[in-house]
Design a protein around this motif. Structure first.
Motif, mmCIF file in Angstrom:
data_model
loop_
_atom_site.group_PDB
_atom_site.id
_atom_site.type_symbol
_atom_site.label_atom_id
_atom_site.label_comp_id
_atom_site.label_asym_id
_atom_site.label_seq_id
_atom_site.Cartn_x
_atom_site.Cartn_y
_atom_site.Cartn_z
ATOM 1 N N UNK A 139 0.836 -1.214 0.000
ATOM 2 C CA UNK A 139 0.000 0.000 0.000
ATOM 3 C C UNK A 139 0.866 1.257 0.000
ATOM 4 N N UNK A 140 0.329 2.360 -0.555
ATOM 5 C CA UNK A 140 1.091 3.611 -0.549
ATOM 6 C C UNK A 140 1.586 3.939 0.860
ATOM 7 N N UNK A 141 2.843 4.314 0.951
ATOM 8 C CA UNK A 141 3.497 4.689 2.209
ATOM 9 C C UNK A 141 3.453 3.563 3.239
ATOM 10 N N UNK A 142 3.158 2.330 2.792
ATOM 11 C CA UNK A 142 3.065 1.236 3.751
ATOM 12 C C UNK A 142 2.056 1.516 4.839
ATOM 13 N N UNK A 143 1.073 2.358 4.497
ATOM 14 C CA UNK A 143 0.006 2.752 5.427
ATOM 15 C C UNK A 143 0.501 3.657 6.548
ATOM 16 N N UNK A 144 1.729 4.132 6.457
ATOM 17 C CA UNK A 144 2.209 5.081 7.469
ATOM 18 C C UNK A 144 1.905 6.480 6.948
ATOM 19 N N UNK A 145 0.645 6.894 7.143
ATOM 20 C CA UNK A 145 0.184 8.146 6.542
ATOM 21 C C UNK A 145 0.895 9.354 7.140
ATOM 22 N N UNK A 146 1.317 9.253 8.408
ATOM 23 C CA UNK A 146 1.975 10.396 9.036
ATOM 24 C C UNK A 146 3.464 10.441 8.723
ATOM 25 N N UNK A 147 3.966 9.409 7.995
ATOM 26 C CA UNK A 147 5.393 9.381 7.683
ATOM 27 C C UNK A 147 5.720 10.407 6.594
ATOM 28 N N UNK A 148 6.762 11.177 6.808
ATOM 29 C CA UNK A 148 7.255 12.060 5.750
ATOM 30 C C UNK A 148 8.123 11.242 4.800
ATOM 31 N N UNK A 149 8.518 11.845 3.716
ATOM 32 C CA UNK A 149 9.405 11.164 2.782
ATOM 33 C C UNK A 149 10.690 10.708 3.459
ATOM 34 N N UNK A 150 11.226 11.595 4.305
ATOM 35 C CA UNK A 150 12.464 11.254 5.008
ATOM 36 C C UNK A 150 12.243 10.097 5.975
ATOM 37 N N UNK A 151 11.064 10.118 6.639
ATOM 38 C CA UNK A 151 10.759 9.017 7.563
ATOM 39 C C UNK A 151 10.752 7.696 6.800
ATOM 40 N N UNK A 152 10.040 7.681 5.668
ATOM 41 C CA UNK A 152 9.944 6.453 4.875
ATOM 42 C C UNK A 152 11.325 5.987 4.433
ATOM 43 N N UNK A 153 12.115 6.959 3.987
ATOM 44 C CA UNK A 153 13.459 6.620 3.515
ATOM 45 C C UNK A 153 14.258 5.982 4.651
ATOM 46 N N UNK A 154 14.129 6.549 5.859
ATOM 47 C CA UNK A 154 14.871 6.011 7.003
ATOM 48 C C UNK A 154 14.427 4.586 7.318
ATOM 49 N N UNK A 155 13.102 4.346 7.197
ATOM 50 C CA UNK A 155 12.602 3.000 7.494
ATOM 51 C C UNK A 155 13.089 2.018 6.432
ATOM 52 N N UNK A 156 13.056 2.455 5.162
ATOM 53 C CA UNK A 156 13.531 1.579 4.092
ATOM 54 C C UNK A 156 15.024 1.294 4.292
ATOM 55 N N UNK A 157 15.756 2.337 4.668
ATOM 56 C CA UNK A 157 17.185 2.147 4.990
ATOM 57 C C UNK A 157 17.346 1.056 6.046
ATOM 58 N N UNK A 158 16.521 1.185 7.090
ATOM 59 C CA UNK A 158 16.583 0.212 8.187
ATOM 60 C C UNK A 158 16.306 -1.198 7.663
ATOM 61 N N UNK A 159 15.274 -1.319 6.787
ATOM 62 C CA UNK A 159 14.916 -2.647 6.262
ATOM 63 C C UNK A 159 16.046 -3.181 5.381
ATOM 64 N N UNK A 160 16.600 -2.293 4.546
ATOM 65 C CA UNK A 160 17.671 -2.714 3.635
ATOM 66 C C UNK A 160 18.902 -3.147 4.438
ATOM 67 N N UNK A 161 19.270 -2.307 5.436
ATOM 68 C CA UNK A 161 20.438 -2.636 6.264
ATOM 69 C C UNK A 161 20.331 -4.033 6.862
ATOM 70 N N UNK A 162 19.105 -4.387 7.232
ATOM 71 C CA UNK A 162 18.911 -5.655 7.942
ATOM 72 C C UNK A 162 18.515 -6.791 7.014
#
Ligand code: HEC
Length: 164
Positions: A139-162
């Motif tokens: 789903x768009x933004x993984x349903x994290x509607x309050x996430x900013x672009x930077x927030x999403x990027x940080x989470x994706x970074x976290x997922x990629x790192x791991x």
């Protein structure tokens, strides 16, 4: 007085005297032993132990003017939220784990290097764009509607790192 009576009186007075001295000694020993308990305040300890776990903040505690007090709680909540943003890991746990923890609907699982490798190869820009706009069952933004672009990027970074 017979000599028996005299003897009794002597012993009696002696015993009384010894008991009296003993009482005075015990009084000072007790005082010495409890000296460091003078600071112990049972009421305070009990109140601390039974105090409620939370407090309802019904008014601006800074004592701001009445006119401002209606808006104050919302303002407080907003500043509190801004002051303590969720870490990327926390966002992942609360928003993404449901699908990416188990691989629901083909979601690449966190830690599954094989599933992530071709996605990571697309580059961060594509990952971010697909996560922001949605991709098939994602789903768009993984349903994290309050996430900013930077927030999403940080989470994706976290997922990629791991997931490498
Ligand atoms: C409802 C389930 C679901 C949730 C919630 C979800 N995802 Fe996904 N996600 C998917 C699925 C399914 C895919 C695979 C889509 C495909 O390739 O068909 C995916 C793919 C992705 C991809 C790879 C995109 C690409 O270009 O290959 C990223 C990055 C991603 N998700 C990030 C996130 C983040 C960040 C969150 C939390 C904020 C999140 N997802 C929450 C289901 C979900």
């Amino acid at each position: 007085m017979s000599s028996n009576d005299k003897q009794f009186a002597t012993v009696f007075v002696a015993v009384l005297g010894i008991l009296g001295i003993l009482a005075i000694i015990l009084y000072f020993i007790a005082g010495y032993l409890t000296a460091d308990m003078a600071a112990y305040k049972p009421e305070e300890v009990i109140l601390e132990n039974i105090k409620p776990v939370g407090q309802v903040n019904i008014a601006d505690e800074s004592g701001a003017a009445d006119a401002g007090s209606v808006a104050a709680p919302a303002g407080d909540a907003a500043t509190a939220a801004a002051a303590e943003p969720m870490s990327p890991e926390q966002v992942y746990q609360s928003k993404c784990l449901a699908c990416h923890g188990t691989g629901v609907a083909g979601a690449p699982k966190l830690g599954d290097a094989a599933a992530w490798a071709p996605r990571i190869a697309q580059g961060m820009d594509t990952l971010l764009a697909n996560a922001t706009n949605g991709l098939n069952a994602m789903p768009p933004k993984g349903l994290c509607m309050e996430c900013s672009g930077d927030d999403l990027k940080a989470v994706i970074d976290y997922m990629v790192q791991n997931s490498q």
